[in-house]
Every structure is written in C-alpha cells, then in structure tokens.
Motif scaffolding. Structure first.
Motif, PDB file in Angstrom:
ATOM      1  N   VAL A  16       0.881  -0.985  -0.184  1.00  0.00           N
ATOM      2  CA  VAL A  16      -0.047   0.074   0.067  1.00  0.00           C
ATOM      3  C   VAL A  16       0.840   1.297   0.061  1.00  0.00           C
ATOM      4  O   VAL A  16       1.850   1.313   0.565  1.00  0.00           O
ATOM      5  N   ALA A  32       0.854   1.480  -8.735  1.00  0.00           N
ATOM      6  CA  ALA A  32      -0.408   0.584  -8.798  1.00  0.00           C
ATOM      7  C   ALA A  32       0.061  -0.737  -9.381  1.00  0.00           C
ATOM      8  O   ALA A  32      -0.514  -1.765  -9.111  1.00  0.00           O
ATOM      9  N   PRO A  37      -3.722  -6.399  -7.799  1.00  0.00           N
ATOM     10  CA  PRO A  37      -4.948  -6.217  -7.602  1.00  0.00           C
ATOM     11  C   PRO A  37      -5.074  -6.303  -5.915  1.00  0.00           C
ATOM     12  O   PRO A  37      -6.224  -5.642  -5.296  1.00  0.00           O
ATOM     13  N   GLY A  38      -4.042  -6.840  -5.092  1.00  0.00           N
ATOM     14  CA  GLY A  38      -4.178  -6.952  -3.681  1.00  0.00           C
ATOM     15  C   GLY A  38      -3.599  -5.770  -3.025  1.00  0.00           C
ATOM     16  O   GLY A  38      -3.567  -5.662  -1.716  1.00  0.00           O
ATOM     17  N   GLY A  39      -3.087  -4.715  -3.868  1.00  0.00           N
ATOM     18  CA  GLY A  39      -2.371  -3.567  -3.142  1.00  0.00           C
ATOM     19  C   GLY A  39      -3.355  -2.359  -3.332  1.00  0.00           C
ATOM     20  O   GLY A  39      -4.385  -2.601  -4.138  1.00  0.00           O
ATOM     21  N   HIS A  40      -2.830  -1.275  -3.075  1.00  0.00           N
ATOM     22  CA  HIS A  40      -3.484  -0.035  -3.237  1.00  0.00           C
ATOM     23  C   HIS A  40      -2.665   1.312  -3.108  1.00  0.00           C
ATOM     24  O   HIS A  40      -1.617   1.016  -2.601  1.00  0.00           O
ATOM     25  N   ASN A  65      -6.951  -0.050  -8.356  1.00  0.00           N
ATOM     26  CA  ASN A  65      -6.502  -0.287  -7.072  1.00  0.00           C
ATOM     27  C   ASN A  65      -5.840   1.246  -6.777  1.00  0.00           C
ATOM     28  O   ASN A  65      -5.239   1.299  -5.820  1.00  0.00           O
ATOM     29  N   THR A  67      -7.052   5.083  -5.165  1.00  0.00           N
ATOM     30  CA  THR A  67      -7.832   6.009  -5.052  1.00  0.00           C
ATOM     31  C   THR A  67      -7.413   7.567  -4.981  1.00  0.00           C
ATOM     32  O   THR A  67      -6.463   7.856  -4.495  1.00  0.00           O
TER      33      THR A  67
END
Length: 180
Positions: A16, A32, A37-40, A65, A67
């Motif tokens: 993250v 990213a 897909p498991g991270g952010h 992923n 924001t």
C-alpha cells in the motif's frame, strides 16, 4: 531512474502506498501496477487540471487499485489556498499564510484517508509538495507509528520549505522523533 529501480526491486504485490503530490501519476501509475489487485495506492492531487490528467492516466491504465483524491495532504482537514504557477504544473503549491492564491482546495490528512479506506497497513509514502512536506507528514503521524517498516520518500528544497517557516533540520527532527 534510481528511485524507480529501487521501487521495482523493493515494492511488492499487495503493498500500500500514498502518493502525496501525485501530479499526473509518475509514481501513482507504476506503484499501482507493482501493488497489483491486492495492493492499493492513495493519490493526493489538489490541482484541478493536473488531477483531471491523473484521472485519465488511471483510467487509460485500468488501475482499479487507486483512490484518487482531489485534495492536498496537510496536518489537519480543511481548506487552503493553492498557487498555480503558469507553465509549470510541477511548481503548484499551497499558499503560505497571507500569500496570494489561485484557487481554494480541500485539505485532508494521510491518517484520515488511511482510516477512511480501512487500510491495515501502509508500506510507502512519497511526498513532493513543493515545501509543504513537513506539514503533510504531521498529518501522517498515526500512519508512521502504526507501520514500523514504512519507507518515506520526500523531496526537500530548502527555499520551498522556508516559505512555510521550516528547514531541513526540522524535517530531520520530525523523523528522529518518530523513530526514523
């Protein structure tokens, strides 16, 4: 290039990151992809036109992923003036107290956004906010305390930091006080 080599070697799927002062996505996009897909990635970019370009880069790269926040990161939530430098969107910065401003923008904190998104950890924070770095870090103290292995990359230009009343020694003291 050296920073990107380090990130490709160190940053793992599921990690993250916070990209504070994300601009058009020079860090957001590769982070990213590396996070998978498991991270952010949380990208903070207050400038309307730059944020629009970043939004397009996120969309074109199909990065689900990320924001994206059209907000600055600071020591507390609120509103602030933004100074947009003609011809150089890399020089956009929050207006110092009493300074002229081009627009008003939302300000949030790294801590608030990490909590709002329910992120269990943060592995990496990149901060490049034209002198407002220490103020942004003051809004990340819970995140720093909760993530012992967190890596922080920050730009410091003494002339830019001085517009907010601090110097490199203040940043060094901040990190030392937080166990770095």
């Amino acid at each position: 290039p050296n920073v990107m080599r380090f990130l490709r070697r160190w940053f793992r799927p599921g990690f993250v990151a916070c990209d504070v002062g994300a601009n058009i996505g020079t860090y957001t996009v590769p982070l990213a992809r590396l996070a998978g897909p498991g991270g952010h990635v949380i990208a903070f970019e207050p400038n309307r036109s730059t944020c629009a370009c970043l939004r397009q880069n996120i969309r074109q790269n199909r990065l689900a992923n990320v924001t994206l926040l059209r907000a600055a990161a600071g020591p507390e939530a609120g509103m602030a003036g933004l100074v947009v430098t003609d011809g150089n969107f890399g020089e956009v910065h929050l207006a110092p107290p009493g300074g002229a401003e081009s627009a008003r923008v939302a300000v949030t904190t790294v801590d608030a956004e990490v909590a709002r998104l329910g992120l269990a950890r943060v592995d990496y924070i990149k901060i490049d906010v034209e002198g407002f770095e220490l103020a942004a870090l003051r809004g990340a103290t819970r995140t720093l305390a909760a993530n012992a292995r967190l890596v922080v990359q920050t730009e410091i230009v003494p002339a830019h930091a001085a517009r907010y009343g601090f110097g490199v020694e203040d940043l060094v003291a901040f990190f030392a006080a937080h166990g770095y």
